[in-house]
Design an enzyme around this catalytic site. Structure first.
Site, PDB file in Angstrom:
ATOM      1  N   GLN A 184      42.489  38.695  51.114  1.00  0.00           N
ATOM      2  CA  GLN A 184      43.492  39.626  51.618  1.00  0.00           C
ATOM      3  C   GLN A 184      43.202  39.955  53.084  1.00  0.00           C
ATOM      4  O   GLN A 184      44.116  40.036  53.905  1.00  0.00           O
ATOM      5  CB  GLN A 184      43.511  40.918  50.814  1.00  0.00           C
ATOM      6  CG  GLN A 184      44.479  41.959  51.390  1.00  0.00           C
ATOM      7  CD  GLN A 184      44.398  43.301  50.689  1.00  0.00           C
ATOM      8  OE1 GLN A 184      45.296  43.664  49.942  1.00  0.00           O
ATOM      9  NE2 GLN A 184      43.337  44.042  50.924  1.00  0.00           N
ATOM     10  N   ASP A 273      39.684  25.826  46.596  1.00  0.00           N
ATOM     11  CA  ASP A 273      40.128  27.202  46.340  1.00  0.00           C
ATOM     12  C   ASP A 273      41.264  27.204  45.323  1.00  0.00           C
ATOM     13  O   ASP A 273      42.359  26.703  45.590  1.00  0.00           O
ATOM     14  CB  ASP A 273      40.590  27.825  47.666  1.00  0.00           C
ATOM     15  CG  ASP A 273      40.742  29.331  47.591  1.00  0.00           C
ATOM     16  OD1 ASP A 273      40.976  29.867  46.495  1.00  0.00           O
ATOM     17  OD2 ASP A 273      40.632  29.985  48.657  1.00  0.00           O
TER      18      ASP A 273
END
Length: 318
Positions: A184, A273
């Protein structure tokens, strides 16, 4: 090379899947105009934590919708002003982190401002007041309301406002304001430098909040993006509004903000990822029209990336 996404040669040209709202630019110009009308009412409060080489403060300011936003501010002692500042952003649901984590930069003559996102794990205020879901997740917060009520709109504006505040601090060199964060925090780093293009350098690490539809299509809405599935299961069971929903999410999709960035970029990506898929990150990187470099960790996912903090610090010291 291990692969969970597109081959690297395709990633380097991928331009994203999520639809871009037709009035995207007008949306953000309107948002920035609202931000500029806010009196920030900045407050600096000395922290109980202090260090021999730095002064530590709790900094508060008023953001859009009247929320009081908190950031930890570390200012080096015995350093001639003006000096550089790093604006830091944390991972999803987290907070600004420990004071001690900022002292390495202070030892090099940098100030540090680390923001608590409103409504997450720190001390910033969430003023709420939206229609619809408030149970699970900030991506979908405000999705049943007007686009101007999306929570991440407000958080993105908080990042830009904080960078602007940093530039006005008398001890800071406004031409050496940098931004950094992971997940984030990486997405917010991109949003910050896009909405406050005077940010000189930015170092996002595996950024979140990009290309929502691609994550959905890869069936990876199970970790950080799981609230997308929550929303469909509660509010659009037959996916009759799927196009409309992803287009609305496009207002807070960092890939569409990325083209606004003027500062120099060093972005770090792990090709394994599965939390923030590499293609979603490349969608943002490939839209950046500025001086940029990419550091690729082929065997790493959404995890601690060895030497990434060192690389970021060296980038800011260049």
């Amino acid at each position: 090379m291990p692969i969970i996404d597109m081959p690297l040669e395709q990633l380097r040209t991928y331009q994203g899947t999520n639809p871009r709202p037709a009035d995207f630019d007008e949306y953000w110009e309107r948002a920035l105009a609202e931000m500029r009308t806010v009196d920030p009412q900045i407050e600096l409060v000395p922290s109980s934590f202090q260090a021999p080489n730095a002064e530590c403060f709790d900094l508060y300011f008023t953001g859009v919708k009247g929320a009081r936003i908190h950031a930890k501010y570390v200012r080096p002692k015995h350093t001639m002003a003006p000096h550089p500042v790093v604006v830091m952003f944390h991972g999803y649901s987290g907070h600004a982190g420990d004071w001690s984590e900022k002292l390495a930069y202070a030892s090099l003559g940098f100030s540090v401002l680390a923001m608590d996102c409103r409504g997450q794990g720190g001390s910033s205020e969430d003023v709420g007041g939206v229609k619809g879901n408030t149970h699970h997740g900030h991506i979908i917060r405000g999705l049943d309301d007007r686009p101007d009520e999306l929570l991440f709109r407000h958080i993105f504006l908080d990042t830009a406002q904080l960078a602007g505040i940093a530039m006005e601090l008398p001890e800071v060199d406004p031409d050496r304001v940098y931004a950094a964060g992971g997940s984030q925090g990486g997405g917010l780093t991109i949003a910050c430098a896009a909405l406050e293009p005077r940010v000189k350098k930015l170092a996002p690490i595996f950024p979140f909040l990009s290309d929502y539809k691609r994550t959905w299509d890869m069936d990876l809405d199970q970790e950080a993006y799981s609230e997308l599935r929550t929303y469909f299961r509660y509010y659009d069971l037959l996916h009759e509004r799927e196009q409309e929903i992803f287009e609305k999410l496009g207002y807070i999709d960092i890939q569409f903000l990325a083209e606004r960035i003027k500062g120099e970029v060093m972005m770090i990506v792990g090709l394994m990822d599965t939390i923030c898929p590499p293609s979603t990150q490349f969608a943002a990187y490939n839209k950046m029209n500025t001086k940029k470099r990419l550091v690729i960790y082929p065997d790493f996912g959404h995890e601690y990336l060895p030497e990434s903090s060192d690389r970021t610090m060296q980038f800011f010291l260049e």
